[in-house]
Design an enzyme around this catalytic site. Structure first.
Site, PDB file in Angstrom:
ATOM      1  N   SER A 598      39.042  34.410  38.001  1.00 37.77           N
ATOM      2  CA  SER A 598      39.977  34.032  36.940  1.00 37.77           C
ATOM      3  C   SER A 598      41.269  33.535  37.565  1.00 37.77           C
ATOM      4  O   SER A 598      41.638  33.966  38.667  1.00 37.77           O
ATOM      5  CB  SER A 598      40.277  35.235  36.040  1.00 37.77           C
ATOM      6  OG  SER A 598      41.325  34.938  35.130  1.00 37.77           O
ATOM      7  N   TYR A 611      42.381  44.074  34.737  1.00 30.56           N
ATOM      8  CA  TYR A 611      41.637  42.816  34.788  1.00 30.56           C
ATOM      9  C   TYR A 611      42.151  41.927  35.914  1.00 30.56           C
ATOM     10  O   TYR A 611      41.371  41.425  36.740  1.00 30.56           O
ATOM     11  CB  TYR A 611      41.770  42.093  33.447  1.00 30.56           C
ATOM     12  CG  TYR A 611      41.048  40.766  33.380  1.00 30.56           C
ATOM     13  CD1 TYR A 611      39.671  40.713  33.220  1.00 30.56           C
ATOM     14  CD2 TYR A 611      41.750  39.564  33.476  1.00 30.56           C
ATOM     15  CE1 TYR A 611      39.005  39.495  33.152  1.00 30.56           C
ATOM     16  CE2 TYR A 611      41.097  38.341  33.408  1.00 30.56           C
ATOM     17  CZ  TYR A 611      39.716  38.309  33.249  1.00 30.56           C
ATOM     18  OH  TYR A 611      39.063  37.107  33.184  1.00 30.56           O
TER      19      TYR A 611
END
Length: 730
Positions: A598, A611
């Site tokens: 990401s 995350y």
């Protein structure tokens, strides 16, 4: 005397008068062809051909003309439609005999015989674009309205017997005339024409080493006759069946299913590497009782070495299979690998020797020398092809060959074609021309691509993207039903393919589903075992599965969020990569691994601590795995940003929370898709390109990384984020 159709035991009688009523001549021919091709005992996939002669109106003159409709080159009876049939003026086809007979040298394998094939185009009726079959003159020169040329195992067993001429007379009497082996072509068509003149009461001919051709002046009568011929052969074989002494009796015992699968899971990737030296191949496993009876038998080595008989069979199975004399009860898997290594090497050398011995001055270049059929006692058969459909056809054809040998050995002695005759079919210039007409292979046509997270979002889009390029796709997901839905959709688009073979999961088409938990190594191992049994190995693995846990989500503590985030986003990729590497090492073939990270890995922000840090670790995992798996495997990362559409990470409540946070107007009455579009458009305004990021954008990048176009790139992260300058890697 014909057998009562209600008493058929070895074929299915499928004719329905109501289904044919009102059909045009070509539609009625298609009907007959489909029901013949639907029964494997009548003919194999792609094998045999049918024809009908009808009166049509000539579009040029407006006058009535006789037209031959015959299955075109490369067609399959079971799935044929009207457009799969060539149409030719009968008058012009008959006139070609004058051209043929005027040549200085005529006969089988002469230049004029091959030259005649190009002449068929000049006889085309109504500009039909379907390429004509080499078998066209067999149908044209038989003076009957309807002709069937089938490849039934039972009849080929008679045709491939040492005393096939005597057996033909014994089984069918004067109904069928025996003809010696001759490859199909113009000259064989003329011989059949002469047979019809010399034997006016004959209903067909046995083509030695090949099959049967029969004729009638009525569509249904021709169908009935085809089945009657097959039923009589099958009954004769049944009467002489050797029971437990079939193939000389059993030499080896079959391994239990779990042990067979354990052997296959370990051996298949290794074997795939051995046979894929020239080009990668896809495997199909056959382990039913019929094939196991053969591979376990005392006579299997002798019969396997003789090779196949019917031309349709050995065009895919090659001159003979590789039989490995491995004792499943006493020998180890390592011993099997040794035998396979030695066997494949010897097979390649023998094949090259066969080519050099039999080639002509104008023969095409030698093709791949690896075996396309491997026989392993106690385990079964492994067939190889350029794609799953082809490997299933190859398996089907050797299944047919086994039944032919069983029948021939029951009633007489099996006799394969001489090597030179087999070579002259395999390397026939007309067969080579057919191969050259095949469409160019898609970029991933020989690849097995595992997409983890294929149930929806980026993963599903990626599965569709690689399938578009010809890949065999394993749709894996934690949610088995979602994975199955994706696999079913892909199969519906691209079709199951041809070929009726393969045991269990190995009978699959271009896509399968697998349920997997990437945080559990045993689950990942089980998934790869399923993939191996289905296709024979792996080539590319793309992991799009991931998890985002907002603070307080699911009642988790921060510690629990860290544990879950790192387990899925980091450890999961590590487990998948290391397990896949065992298969890549066994194959010795180049591979590619893509992990989805990401842009959050490079951007610090509030509210996504677990995350973001897990994705930062995933970025470094890409680099570490690139080092560990080199030089065989390229490892790269895909870093998306704010992919809202189709993502399970953006359920309705999270989307509403984000819209509220950013003061974006919305209504509670808005649909989920409308809400996601609003959020995606908001995020887009923060990028340099001002465009929403979609799953398709990510899938395109994932495909690029496994396509081979970035073969010199490894250990890199490719961001697909619309241009977030905060996430520029430094």
């Amino acid at each position: 005397m014909p057998i009562n159709k209600d008493e058929f035991r070895h074929v299915d009688y499928s004719w329905d008068d109501a289904a044919v009523e009102g059909l045009s001549p070509v539609e009625a021919l298609v009907y007959r062809s489909n029901i013949l091709g639907d029964d494997q005992r009548i003919t194999n996939t792609g094998g045999g051909n049918t024809s009908a002669k009808s009166t049509e109106i000539d579009p040029l003159t407006g006058k009535e003309v006789e037209v031959l409709w015959v299955k075109g080159s490369g067609g399959d009876l079971r799935t044929s439609k009207p457009e799969n049939f060539s149409s030719l003026y009968m008058e012009k086809l008959i006139a070609l005999q004058d051209i043929y007979n005027s040549a200085d040298e005529v006969g089988v394998k002469t230049q004029i015989e091959d030259d005649m094939v190009a002449m068929y185009r000049h006889a085309t009726f109504n500009l039909n674009p379907r390429a004509t079959s080499i078998d066209t003159p067999l149908h044209a020169f038989i003076p009957y309205k309807h002709v069937d040329h089938m490849h039934p195992n039972s009849v080929i067993a008679v045709a491939a017997s040492k005393n096939s001429k005597e057996l033909t007379q014994k089984i069918w009497g004067d109904e069928l005339v025996w003809t010696e082996w001759q490859r199909p072509g113009f000259d064989l068509g003329l011989k059949l024409q002469q047979i019809c003149r010399d034997y006016p009461n004959a209903k067909g001919a046995i083509l030695a080493g090949h099959g049967v051709i029969n004729w009638a002046n009525d569509n249904k009568e021709c169908y009935d006759l085809s089945l009657d011929i097959i039923e009589k052969a099958a009954r004769y074989i049944e009467e002489h069946d050797k029971g437990e002494m079939t193939f000389g009796g059993q030499k080896y015992a079959t391994l239990a299913e779990d042990k067979r699968h354990a052997v296959l899971a370990e051996v298949l990737p290794f074997l795939r590497g051995l046979v894929s030296g020239e080009k990668k191949l896809i495997g199909t496993v056959q382990e039913d009782d019929t094939i196991l009876r053969f591979v376990n038998s005392a006579d299997a080595p002798r019969l396997a070495d003789l090779g196949t008989s019917c031309p349709d069979h050995f065009l895919r199975t090659k001159i003979k299979p590789l039989y490995v004399d491995w004792n499943p009860e006493t020998d180890s898997v390592e011993k099997l690998k040794e035998l396979l290594t030695e066997g494949v090497a010897k097979y390649k050398a023998d094949y090259s020797e066969y080519y050099e011995k039999c080639k002509h001055d104008n023969s095409p270049a030698q093709r791949a020398s690896s075996p396309s059929i491997c026989l392993i006692p106690g385990v079964g058969m492994v067939a190889w092809g350029k794609n799953k459909s082809e490997s299933r056809v190859t398996a089907e054809f050797y299944n047919c060959a086994v039944e032919v040998m069983r029948g021939a050995e029951a009633i007489d002695e099996y006799a394969a074609l001489p090597q030179q005759e087999a070579f002259d079919i395999e390397y026939w210039l007309l067969e080579e021309a057919k191969l050259q007409r095949m469409p160019k292979e898609a970029p991933l046509a020989r690849d097995i691509v595992v997409v983890i997270g294929a149930g929806d979002g980026i993963g599903k889009e990626t599965a569709f993207r690689v399938a578009k390029e010809g890949a065999h796709v394993v749709c894996a997901d934690l949610r088995g039903e979602a994975a199955q839905k994706t696999a079913d959709e892909l199969t519906a688009i691209y079709g199951q393919g041809i070929g009726v073979a393969g045991s269990g999961i190995s009978g699959c088409g271009p896509a399968i589903a697998a349920e997997v938990n990437i945080t559990d190594r045993e689950s990942v191992k089980k998934m790869f075992e399923k993939v191996t049994l289905a296709y024979g190995g792996i080539d590319k693995v793309i992991v799009t599965a991931g998890v985002f846990l907002a603070p307080g989500q699911a009642g988790m503590s921060n510690d629990q969020q860290f544990d879950v985030s790192f387990a899925v986003n980091v450890k999961g990729g590590y487990i998948v990569g290391t397990e896949a590497n065992e298969l890549w090492k066994a194959q010795g073939l180049k591979g590619a691994l893509v992990l989805t990270t990401s842009v959050n890995a490079a951007v610090s922000k509030k509210g996504s601590l677990a995350y973001d840090t897990s994705k930062a670790a995933a970025n470094h995992l890409v680099r570490e795995l690139a080092v560990e798996l080199a030089p065989l495997v390229n490892v790269n990362g895909l870093a998306p940003a704010t992919v809202v559409k189709g993502s399970t990470m953006f359920p309705r409540d999270r989307v509403i929370a984000s819209l509220t946070k950013y003061n974006v107007e919305f209504s509670e009455a808005d649909s989920d898709d409308d809400l996601r579009d609003k959020l995606a458009n908001f995020y887009a305004q923060r990028t340099l390109t001002k465009s929403p990021i979609t799953p398709a954008d990510q899938a395109e990048a994932a495909y690029l990384m496994v396509s081979g176009q970035l073969s010199k790139t490894t250990g890199q992260i490719i961001s697909v984020d619309g241009g977030l300058h905060e996430a520029f890697l430094r």
